[in-house]
Structure formats: structure tokens, C-alpha cells
Design an enzyme around this catalytic site. Structure first.
Site, PDB file in Angstrom:
ATOM      1  N   ASP A 192       0.829  -1.198   0.000  1.00  0.00           N
ATOM      2  CA  ASP A 192       0.000   0.000   0.000  1.00  0.00           C
ATOM      3  C   ASP A 192       0.866   1.252   0.000  1.00  0.00           C
ATOM      4  O   ASP A 192       1.798   1.375   0.807  1.00  0.00           O
ATOM      5  CB  ASP A 192      -0.901  -0.008   1.240  1.00  0.00           C
ATOM      6  CG  ASP A 192      -1.694   1.274   1.380  1.00  0.00           C
ATOM      7  OD1 ASP A 192      -2.555   1.532   0.524  1.00  0.00           O
ATOM      8  OD2 ASP A 192      -1.436   2.033   2.338  1.00  0.00           O
ATOM      9  N   GLU A 232       0.572  -1.122  -5.230  1.00  0.00           N
ATOM     10  CA  GLU A 232      -0.527  -0.167  -5.387  1.00  0.00           C
ATOM     11  C   GLU A 232       0.073   1.196  -5.679  1.00  0.00           C
ATOM     12  O   GLU A 232       0.874   1.711  -4.902  1.00  0.00           O
ATOM     13  CB  GLU A 232      -1.359  -0.127  -4.102  1.00  0.00           C
ATOM     14  CG  GLU A 232      -2.578   0.773  -4.189  1.00  0.00           C
ATOM     15  CD  GLU A 232      -2.381   2.130  -3.539  1.00  0.00           C
ATOM     16  OE1 GLU A 232      -3.272   2.979  -3.688  1.00  0.00           O
ATOM     17  OE2 GLU A 232      -1.332   2.344  -2.908  1.00  0.00           O
TER      18      GLU A 232
END
Length: 494
Positions: A192, A232
Site C-alpha cells: 500500500d 498499489e
């Protein structure tokens, strides 16, 4: 990563807990998915950023279950779990100890301060180069009993303090989480916000050469534990292509706005251009827990020169059309009108973005599933969900518009919708037709459109979309090798 459709879901919003989500996947959703991306279930799952601000990344929030529940899911499905690399919550025990004890804390080096990156101070030019997905600079003043007032690096919010990923304690912390995930059967870790993880003075502090070197190092640790790495990254599509070379998978975040543009205007040229550029090792999505990113197809905001896939006027028109299609609810969530110059994302369910047109929605999914990569379907998209302005009003977070909480009876009711039944048939078709294990090609059609085709020996599947009308034809071989076709009227085989 298995070449089958995956589900993306919050356990608290679909099922209510990890065990109940597992029961849904074994019950009404049985046999549909090859994997599931479990959005953050760490303690607390309902913090300032819906779990992406963990106070304790190594503990499953007991309100959702335990690590045993994660392991149970991992035995039947490939699981994807987030490794939140960039930051920790200000409620984390490590950070609270640093506030109390300052440099005497064993975790004092974990948290990134302004002077750690700029020991001699920073010029105006250096500060203005820093890329951030929010207005303003990424710093928050914090008062510590031991060290007084300090300026900490906070890329996303004042309650999410950035980590110094090269500090020995941070390395031990992140590797400990990786080992914990491996011990409980997690197949893929999603990094992330990893593009922001390394801050180098004089750069954008985003997606630098140092960032990619760190990602490569982290991937090495993960692969030694038997875990694949998915990155991501919301930024100009050229950055996604760069990142794809350093990881096992990267999200194709350019796809959602390009599909919307194609289906709302009939203009497939930007999408066709992207088909020729995009990395093959992609995870394809139309919707996720975040909004529909348009930064991925627009002008490079990090200082690069590559041309956009959609120009500023096309992005504004796209946002305006989505706002109209959603009856104005996406305007409330997006936080910017369609006439502003720099739109980062549009907060809206994908079904509402298409004006709840079931034919165009199924065509959007066909385009997603026929492109190379591993498809993921967000739980709200699976259920053809509508925007939830009441949830937005309660939380004040625009992204909550597309994060509906479903009761079990609402799941069963939503599964009965004809558009959802069509999507379920398409998921089964994508999972089981052997052509998708073969070779992909994109064929230009005489009318300026294109055909997406897959072939594996005698097995074949082709999608011929009519973007202007929102209709389509799928030609495919059946198990006996005979040619079949389906369209919006006849539907795909069950």
C-alpha cells in the site's frame, strides 16, 4: 497469482467478520472466485483511514476474528493482504513511546521527521517538488515531552506518521509482518502506498530510483517467504509501467477511466492506445475501495513529460458525465466540481458512474476480463451497488460513498438482480474457458474499433464491443470445439 477472478472486500462490510465472509464465499458465492483480497482487518479496522492506519499491524482486530480465520480463508482461496509500508497510526504503541521518551525510545528511528530528510533545511524549490495526493505539504508539527516540538512527515493525514523504511527497527517491523502473513497462508501482499515510501531530497519523494530499489529489496524478502508482491500506485500510467518491472503484479489503474470514457463517449481510441502500452503482469480493476482514479490517465503531476491518455478537457467531461449519471451524489464525495483543473479521483460506484445501465456495465466487465491480467471485482461492484450518500454524510469521507455496508439479507437480494446474475455468469465464463490460459491479441477492426481475442490451441474466445451502442458479441468454442456466440440479448452461458 491464479488466473481467475478475485473478490476485493472489507470483512466488516460484507459478512460482518472474517468468519462470516468465509461463509458467504462457501455459500451464496461458492465457486465464483479463485482468490480474495481481504482489505485491512488489523487493529483497529475502523480507524481514521478505514484500516489503512493500523495501530497494531500484527494483530487481527478481535471484532473481526483472528489469524486462524485468515488461515482458514487461505486454505480454500488465494488471499491478498495489505502490507502498509509507508506509515503507522499515531495511536501505535511505538509512536506513543517515542512521544513519551524521545530519542531514548528503541523506536525513535522508525518515524520520519523533516530534519531526517533535510538536515540542512530545504529550499522553496525542494519543498514544491514533493508530490503528495493531498493539498499542502506533507508535514505535521508534533510536541514530544522529551524532544519538544518536531515536524514529522505525514503524507496522507496528520494521524498517519510516515516510516523511515531504512531504519533497522522499521525493517524488523515490516519483515515481522511479512513472516506473520506467510505463516497464515497469505499468497500475495499488496504494498500500500509504496510509491511514497522513500524520501530523497531534491526529488518528488515519489517513485524515484531509490523507491524502485527498495521495492526490489522488499520483493526479495517476500519471495523468500513464498509470497508474491502486488504494488498499489496511483500516478501517471508511465509510473505504473516502471513499477511493473520491479514487482510480480501492478494494478492497472488506467483502465477504469478509459473504459468509462469509451462507454460514455463511444471513443475507444485512448483505450486502444493503452492496450498497446499496458503491462501484462497487471491486476485489472474497475472499482476498488478508493475512488475511480483519473490521475492515472491525465497529465503527469510528478514533473515528468509523458503525454496523457486523456487530456484535461476529456477528464473534466468524464467527471461531469459521472456526476450527472450518479444524480449528483459523486459531486458531494469527490470534493471537486467537474470544472476544476486537477481532479485526482472521482468517488462513485462503477454502476452509478455508468448511469445504472446494465448492458454497458456488463460490457465494462467484459473489457476488464478480456484484457491480460488477473481480474479483481470489488464487493460493491459485484452487487451492482449504488452510491451511499447517507454513509458519506455520517463519516465525511468521500470514499465512503462506495463502501456500503451490506447486511446478509441485502447480499441475497442484490445477488438476485438480473445485472448481477449476468455478471456471475461472466465470472464463471472467465474462470473456466480454457482460451484465457493461452495467448492474447488485440485486432483492429475496419470500422476503427477493435476485437480482444484469446486462443489456446483449438480453444478461442473473442470480444467484439460496440462502444457507441454499449452492445457486444462474444464468440467462443464450446467444450466440444464447436463455435458459439453470445450477445447482450442472449447472454453468456451459465
Amino acid at each position: 497469482m491464479r488466473n481467475q477472478v478475485q473478490l476485493i472486500a472489507y470483512a466488516d462490510r460484507l459478512g460482518g467478520s472474517l468468519r462470516r465472509l468465509d461463509e458467504l464465499l462457501r455459500g451464496p458465492l461458492a465457486g465464483l472466485f479463485g482468490g480474495v483480497h481481504l482489505l485491512p482487518f488489523f487493529r483497529p479496522y475502523d480507524g481514521a483511514d478505514a484500516g489503512f492506519d493500523p495501530a497494531d499491524h500484527a494483530t487481527v482486530d478481535p471484532r473481526l476474528g483472528s489469524w486462524a480465520d485468515v488461515a482458514r480463508l487461505s486454505r480454500s482461496l488465494e488471499t491478498v493482504v495489505d502490507l502498509i509500508v509507508n506509515h503507522l497510526s499515531t495511536d501505535a504503541a511505538q509512536f506513543r513511546d517515542v512521544l513519551e521518551r524521545g530519542d531514548a525510545s528503541p523506536w525513535a528511528g522508525m518515524f520520519l521527521s523533516f530534519d531526517r530528510v533535510f538536515p540542512d533545511g530545504a529550499t522553496e524549490d525542494q519543498l514544491l517538488r514533493i508530490y503528495r495526493p493531498r493539498p499542502g505539504l506533507p508535514f505535521t508539527p508534533v510536541v514530544s515531552r522529551a524532544t519538544g516540538r518536531r515536524l514529522l512527515w505525514t503524507t496522507f493525514s496528520s494521524r498517519q506518521v510516515d516510516l523511515d523504511v531504512h531504519d533497522p527497527e522499521t525493517e524488523r517491523y515490516l519483515l515481522g509482518i511479512l513472516r506473520l502473513l506467510a505463516e497464515h497462508g497469505v499468497a500475495t501482499v499488496r504494498l500500500d502506498a509504496v510509491g511514497y515510501a522513500v524520501k530523497t531530497p531534491g526529488t518528488a519523494c515519489f517513485m524515484t530510483d531509490e523507491t524502485l530499489a527498495y521495492v526490489d529489496e522488499l520483493r526479495g524478502h517476500a519471495r523468500r517467504l513464498g509470497i508474491e508482491v502486488l504494488a498499489e500506485l496511483h500516478s501517471h500510467f508511465d509510473q505504473q509501467i516502471r513499477m511493473s518491472k520491479a514487482v510480480d503484479r501492478v494494478y492497472d489503474f488506467a483502465l477504469p477511466p478509459l473504459v468509462l470514457h469509451a462507454l460514455l463517449t463511444g471513443d475507444g481510441r485512448p483505450l486502444r492506445r493503452w492496450v498497446g502500452l499496458r503491462p501484462a503482469n497487471a491486476v485489472t480493476v474497475l472499482d476498488t475501495h478508493d475512488g475511480i482514479g483519473v490521475v492515472d490517465v491525465g497529465t503527469d503531476q510528478t514533473g515528468g513529460e509523458p503525454s496523457p491518455l486523456l487530456d484535461a478537457d476529456q477528464v473534466r467531461k468524464l467527471a461531469r458525465q459521472v456526476h450527472d449519471n450518479s444524480e449528483g451524489t459523486s459531486v458531494l464525495a469527490t470534493g471537486q466540481t467537474a470544472d476544476e483543473q486537477d481532479i485526482y479521483q472521482i468517488d462513485c460506484t462503477f454502476y452509478d458512474a455508468l448511469g445504472r445501465d446494465p448492458e454497458r456495465y456488463l460490457l465494462a466487465r467484459l473489457l476488464q476480463f478480456f484484457l491480460p491480467g488477473s481480474p479483481q471485482v470489488y464487493y460493491v461492484g459485484l452487487l451492482a451497488g449504488r452510491n451511499d450518500p447517507a454513509l458519506l454524510a455520517r463519516t465525511g469521507d468521500g470514499r465512503e460513498l462506495n463502501r456500503r455496508r451490506y447486511r446478509d439479507d441485502e447480499v441475497i437480494e442484490a445477488l438476485g438482480q438480473p445485472v448481477v446474475q449476468d455478471l456471475l455468469r461472466l465470472i464463471r465464463f472467465r474462470n473456466h474457458h480454457p482460451a484465457f490460459q493461452g495467448t492474447f491479441s488485440c485486432l483492429d477492426a475496419p470500422d476503427g474499433s477493435f476485437v480482444l481475442a484469446w486462443r489456446d490451441g483449438p480453444q478461442e474466445a473473442r470480444l467484439a464491443p460496440d462502444l457507441a451502442t454499449g452492445t457486444w458479441t462474444v464468440s467462443y468454442t464450446d467444450p466440444a470445439g464447436d463455435q458459439r456466440s453470445a450477445n447482450a440479448a442472449a447472454g453468456l452461458p451459465g
